[in-house]
Design a protein around this motif. Structure first.
Motif, short mmCIF file in Angstrom:
data_model
loop_
_atom_site.label_atom_id
_atom_site.label_comp_id
_atom_site.label_asym_id
_atom_site.label_seq_id
_atom_site.Cartn_x
_atom_site.Cartn_y
_atom_site.Cartn_z
N ALA A 1 1.52 3.94 9.20
CA ALA A 1 0.79 2.70 9.46
C ALA A 1 1.24 2.12 10.80
CB ALA A 1 1.02 1.68 8.34
N LEU A 2 0.31 1.45 11.48
CA LEU A 2 0.60 0.74 12.71
C LEU A 2 0.22 -0.72 12.52
CD1 LEU A 2 -0.77 3.17 15.47
CD2 LEU A 2 1.61 2.83 14.80
N LEU B 1 0.82 -1.22 0.00
CA LEU B 1 0.00 0.00 0.00
C LEU B 1 0.85 1.27 0.00
CD1 LEU B 1 -2.74 -1.10 2.58
CD2 LEU B 1 -3.02 -0.86 0.10
N GLY B 2 2.18 1.10 -0.02
CA GLY B 2 3.08 2.24 -0.11
C GLY B 2 3.63 2.72 1.22
N HIS B 3 3.32 2.03 2.31
CA HIS B 3 3.80 2.47 3.62
C HIS B 3 5.28 2.10 3.79
CE1 HIS B 3 -0.22 3.56 4.97
NE2 HIS B 3 -0.64 2.44 4.40
N ARG B 4 6.05 3.06 4.27
CA ARG B 4 7.48 2.83 4.48
C ARG B 4 7.92 3.10 5.92
NH1 ARG B 4 6.41 0.62 0.63
NH2 ARG B 4 7.40 0.59 -1.42
N VAL C 1 -1.05 4.76 1.19
CA VAL C 1 -0.44 5.90 1.88
C VAL C 1 -0.75 7.17 1.08
CG1 VAL C 1 1.80 5.78 0.70
CG2 VAL C 1 1.64 6.73 3.01
N ARG C 2 -1.04 8.24 1.80
CA ARG C 2 -1.34 9.52 1.15
C ARG C 2 -0.06 10.18 0.70
NH1 ARG C 2 -5.28 13.58 4.27
NH2 ARG C 2 -6.84 12.09 3.53
N ARG C 3 0.04 10.51 -0.58
CA ARG C 3 1.25 11.12 -1.13
C ARG C 3 1.28 12.61 -0.87
NH1 ARG C 3 4.67 6.99 -1.74
NH2 ARG C 3 3.73 5.28 -2.95
#
Length: 346
Positions: free
Chosen positions: A252-253, A177-180, A344-346
């Motif tokens: 993210a958690l 989902l793009g979370h880093r 994730v919101r860019r």
């Protein structure tokens, strides 16, 4: 005290016939069975099952040792085991060890006194003590099966879930989902394992989480909560609050239990953080409560009912067929995507 002799005399049958009716033997003529049952009811006779177990060597009693009964995961697992045993004519005694080896040993003493036929054990943190307890049970002819977690004892059957792959797939979902920058809410045992795993549930999940972070993207940063000993809603909420205060850039958690993740959701709501628009939250277990949160919680779902049912059936197999080889059954987990995780919101 009303005895089986009184019932036989009242019904006009032999003691052996009364015994056949009590033990549900099929070869008793219906009129005779009805007469015996009527005598039992009229006299208020209650058979002494414990005394009978000494004569027949069959108590029809099994023990179920779980860490706690008050967590949704343990309740669901206990229900599955108890239901499967009940259908086969056994009665399950549920015992909460609280992860304490002394309590586990006390319950072992009780199983020996009650002449239990088998025990399902979710081991405590002391593998050495559990090994001694298992040895005592097996020496007494009591069958043993591990559930949810197993020490390194391949001579004892176990039914567990693959917690390493569960942690790995949970991270794959978040990274996809793009979370880093991902916060990990995990207990003391999981964190002190250093991601190498020492056989317990938390450390295996952590091993999968850290390996996925290395394998799936070059720029993943894991931000860990403080260490704690018990996974509760309050702990999940407090650790999420501290982590987000320290690192507001986390997107993210990942709570290593659903209860921790639901606590984190409470903190996000209290802070006015939108889920999943501003913060994705992922849990682990797939308990019933994860489907009634707002938004509904994405989770790494364990087949809890299947695990409990298989543990019961494996125990029954060992009770009925002594000397059979140990079975190691490993069930797969799967990510159940709901509304609490998003891109994730860019």
């Amino acid at each position: 005290m009303i005895t089986i002799k009184d019932v036989a005399r009242h019904a006009g049958v032999s003691i052996a016939t009364v015994s056949r009716v009590l033990n549900a033997y099929p070869h008793v003529r219906p009129p005779v069975r009805e007469r015996v049952q009527a005598a039992i009811s009229e006299l208020g006779y209650a058979p002494n099952r414990l005394a009978a177990s000494f004569r027949t060597q069959q108590s029809r009693v099994v023990g179920v040792f779980l860490r706690q009964q008050r967590t949704p995961f343990s309740s669901a697992l206990a229900y599955a085991i108890e239901s499967a045993m009940f259908e086969e004519g056994y009665r399950a005694l549920l015992c909460s060890t609280n992860g304490d080896p002394d309590r586990e040993e006390t319950y072992v003493d009780s199983m020996l006194e009650l002449r239990a036929e088998g025990v399902v054990i979710r081991p405590t943190g002391s593998a050495a003590r559990t090994a001694r307890n298992v040895a005592r049970l097996k020496e007494a002819g009591i069958a043993v099966v591990f559930a949810d977690m197993k020490p390194k004892m391949n001579h004892v059957s176990a039914v567990i879930c693959d917690n390493y792959s569960g942690g790995y797939e949970g991270m794959r979902h978040l990274i996809g989902l793009g979370h880093r920058k991902i916060g990990i809410i995990a207990g003391r045992q999981a964190q002190t394992s250093g991601g190498y795993g020492v056989g317990n549930v938390g450390s295996e999940r952590m091993r999968g989480i850290t390996q996925a972070a290395k394998d799936l993207a070059a720029d993943v940063e894991l931000v860990f909560s403080g260490a704690f000993d018990e996974a509760t809603l309050e702990v999940g909420a407090a650790e999420a609050d501290a982590l987000l205060t320290r690192r507001p850039d986390v997107t993210a958690l990942f709570g290593t239990t659903d209860i921790l993740a639901i606590g984190a959701m409470q903190t996000a709501h209290r802070r006015g953080i939108a889920i999943p628009q501003d913060l994705s939250i992922l849990g682990y277990d797939g308990i019933m409560e994860s489907g009634i949160t707002f938004p509904t919680l994405s989770t790494v779902r364990q087949p809890i009912h299947e695990m409990g049912t298989l543990a019961a059936r494996t125990l029954l197999h060992h009770i009925r067929t002594t000397g059979t080889a140990a079975q190691q059954i490993v069930l797969e987990n799967a990510v159940l995507v709901r509304d609490s995780t998003g891109f994730v919101r860019r």
